[in-house]
Design an enzyme around this catalytic site. Sequence first.
Site, mmCIF file in Angstrom:
data_model
loop_
_atom_site.group_PDB
_atom_site.id
_atom_site.type_symbol
_atom_site.label_atom_id
_atom_site.label_comp_id
_atom_site.label_asym_id
_atom_site.label_seq_id
_atom_site.Cartn_x
_atom_site.Cartn_y
_atom_site.Cartn_z
ATOM 1 N N SER A 88 -13.583 -3.618 -15.121
ATOM 2 C CA SER A 88 -13.572 -5.103 -15.513
ATOM 3 C C SER A 88 -14.842 -5.660 -15.216
ATOM 4 O O SER A 88 -15.347 -6.657 -15.552
ATOM 5 C CB SER A 88 -12.479 -5.851 -15.591
ATOM 6 O OG SER A 88 -12.462 -6.172 -13.852
ATOM 7 N N GLN A 127 -14.897 2.476 -7.479
ATOM 8 C CA GLN A 127 -14.103 1.507 -6.796
ATOM 9 C C GLN A 127 -12.610 2.158 -6.307
ATOM 10 O O GLN A 127 -11.951 1.149 -5.955
ATOM 11 C CB GLN A 127 -14.036 0.258 -7.748
ATOM 12 C CG GLN A 127 -15.218 -0.232 -8.160
ATOM 13 C CD GLN A 127 -15.214 -1.464 -9.133
ATOM 14 O OE1 GLN A 127 -15.077 -2.296 -8.865
ATOM 15 N NE2 GLN A 127 -15.361 -0.990 -10.486
ATOM 16 N N ASN A 128 -12.205 2.986 -7.150
ATOM 17 C CA ASN A 128 -10.658 3.385 -7.156
ATOM 18 C C ASN A 128 -10.599 4.083 -5.424
ATOM 19 O O ASN A 128 -11.284 4.651 -5.059
ATOM 20 C CB ASN A 128 -10.455 4.698 -8.085
ATOM 21 C CG ASN A 128 -10.459 4.023 -9.648
ATOM 22 O OD1 ASN A 128 -10.712 2.682 -9.546
ATOM 23 N ND2 ASN A 128 -10.494 4.861 -10.341
ATOM 24 N N VAL A 129 -9.222 3.867 -5.096
ATOM 25 C CA VAL A 129 -8.834 4.526 -3.921
ATOM 26 C C VAL A 129 -7.895 5.655 -4.104
ATOM 27 O O VAL A 129 -7.557 6.227 -2.833
ATOM 28 C CB VAL A 129 -8.095 3.166 -2.935
ATOM 29 C CG1 VAL A 129 -9.251 2.319 -2.670
ATOM 30 C CG2 VAL A 129 -6.776 2.540 -3.975
ATOM 31 N N ASP A 130 -7.765 6.117 -5.392
ATOM 32 C CA ASP A 130 -6.889 7.365 -5.342
ATOM 33 C C ASP A 130 -8.120 8.311 -5.362
ATOM 34 O O ASP A 130 -9.296 8.252 -5.018
ATOM 35 C CB ASP A 130 -6.314 7.540 -6.987
ATOM 36 C CG ASP A 130 -7.294 7.219 -7.963
ATOM 37 O OD1 ASP A 130 -8.454 8.016 -7.994
ATOM 38 O OD2 ASP A 130 -7.448 6.293 -8.925
ATOM 39 N N GLY A 160 -13.850 2.128 -17.201
ATOM 40 C CA GLY A 160 -12.598 1.665 -16.901
ATOM 41 C C GLY A 160 -12.927 0.592 -15.461
ATOM 42 O O GLY A 160 -12.098 0.475 -14.829
ATOM 43 N N TYR A 202 0.935 -1.281 -0.272
ATOM 44 C CA TYR A 202 0.000 0.013 0.005
ATOM 45 C C TYR A 202 0.831 1.150 -0.157
ATOM 46 O O TYR A 202 0.264 2.333 -0.587
ATOM 47 C CB TYR A 202 -1.074 0.090 1.219
ATOM 48 C CG TYR A 202 -2.321 -0.790 0.903
ATOM 49 C CD1 TYR A 202 -3.124 -0.401 -0.162
ATOM 50 C CD2 TYR A 202 -2.393 -2.411 1.356
ATOM 51 C CE1 TYR A 202 -4.135 -1.182 -0.641
ATOM 52 C CE2 TYR A 202 -3.437 -2.844 0.676
ATOM 53 C CZ TYR A 202 -4.229 -2.418 -0.360
ATOM 54 O OH TYR A 202 -5.395 -3.095 -0.622
ATOM 55 N N ARG A 257 1.498 1.912 -3.621
ATOM 56 C CA ARG A 257 0.315 2.699 -4.050
ATOM 57 C C ARG A 257 0.080 4.148 -3.560
ATOM 58 O O ARG A 257 -0.350 4.811 -4.342
ATOM 59 C CB ARG A 257 -1.151 1.649 -3.735
ATOM 60 C CG ARG A 257 -0.720 0.410 -4.515
ATOM 61 C CD ARG A 257 -1.813 -0.292 -4.411
ATOM 62 N NE ARG A 257 -2.964 0.058 -5.143
ATOM 63 C CZ ARG A 257 -4.421 -0.159 -5.035
ATOM 64 N NH1 ARG A 257 -4.465 -0.880 -3.920
ATOM 65 N NH2 ARG A 257 -5.265 0.299 -5.699
ATOM 66 N N HIS A 311 -14.355 1.335 -1.944
ATOM 67 C CA HIS A 311 -13.202 0.492 -1.414
ATOM 68 C C HIS A 311 -12.393 1.294 -0.550
ATOM 69 O O HIS A 311 -11.094 0.977 -0.553
ATOM 70 C CB HIS A 311 -12.532 -0.137 -2.627
ATOM 71 C CG HIS A 311 -13.596 -1.103 -3.402
ATOM 72 N ND1 HIS A 311 -13.201 -1.539 -4.771
ATOM 73 C CD2 HIS A 311 -14.664 -1.736 -2.941
ATOM 74 C CE1 HIS A 311 -14.189 -2.445 -4.931
ATOM 75 N NE2 HIS A 311 -15.033 -2.631 -4.111
#
Length: 231
Positions: free
Chosen positions: A176, A90-93, A174, A57, A60, A108
Site C-alpha cells: 500500500s 517488507q514481509n516477515v514470511d 503488493g 506473533y 502469524r 522488517h
Amino acid sequence: MESSKKNIVVFTGAGISAESGLTTFRDNKGLWKQQRLEDLATKHAWEYDPERVLAFYNHRIAKANAAQPNAAHHAIAELEKYYDVSVITQNVDDLHERAGSTNVIHLHGRLNFVQSSLDASVVYPWHGKPILIGQRCEFNCQLRPNVVLFGEPVLHLDEARTLMLEADKVLAVGSSLSVQPAAGLLNEASAHAEKILISKEVKTKPFDYQFIRGNATELVPSVCANWLRES
Ligand code: NAD
C-alpha cells in the site's frame, strides 16, 4: 569479475503473500482488525504486555509456516536465470526464499527466526512453533520474534537504497506504500530504470512508475515472462 547481467530489484509487501493465505494488515478480512496494530506490534506493547504480543506473533508464525509460495513468488525467483535479482521485502514470511530467491533483504525482520530481547543481534532459527514466556536466550533473556516493532529501526536500509539506485529495472508488488521509510525506497530508483508497480490499490503512486492494478499471481508472472524474453 563484474556480472554482465542487468540488475532487477523487486520490492514486495503483504499483498504478494495474500494469495498464499496470509492476510494483509489493512485488509477488511484481517483477523486483527478489531485491534489497532500500532497498539499491538510496538516496542511499548512488548514491554507492557509481552504475552499479548506473543499471542499475535505466534498466530502469524503458524500461518506463515503453513503457507506456500504462489505463482508471483515463483516468477520472481525465475528471473535469476538471466538477471542479478535482489528482493527487498517488507514481509516477515519466508515465501520468497522458499520459492527459490537467493538474495532477499527483510526490512522488517523474519518470522522464521527469534531474537533475544536483550540484544537484537542474537538470533536463532525458529521453525513454526509458538514462542513461550520463559523461553530464554543464552544470556538468560526472554526470546521474542525477530521482527521490527513500531518504534524500532528498519533493517538494511542503506543496503536497500544502494540496490535501488543501481537497479536497471524495479518491480514493486503488493504494497500500500503507507509504511515509511520502506515505501520511500521506491523514489531512490534511477530515472533511467524501468519501473513497474503492481497492486490492488496504493495510497499514492510513486513518480515515474507504471501502475498495473490487479492480482499479483496473474500480473507478476506476465511481467517477469516479458523481462525474461527481452534478456
Ligand atoms: P499493506 O497491508 O499495507 O498493503 C497491502 C497491499 O497489497 C494493498 O495495497 C493491497 O491493495 C495489495 N494487495 C492485496 N492483495 C493483493 C494481491 N492479491 N495482489 C496484489 N496486491 C494485493 O502491506 P505493506 O504495504 O506490506 O505494509 C505494511 C506492513 O505489513 C509491513 O510492515 C509488513 O511487515 C507487514 N505485513 C507482512 C505480512 C507478511 O509477511 N506476509 C503480512 C501482513 C503484513
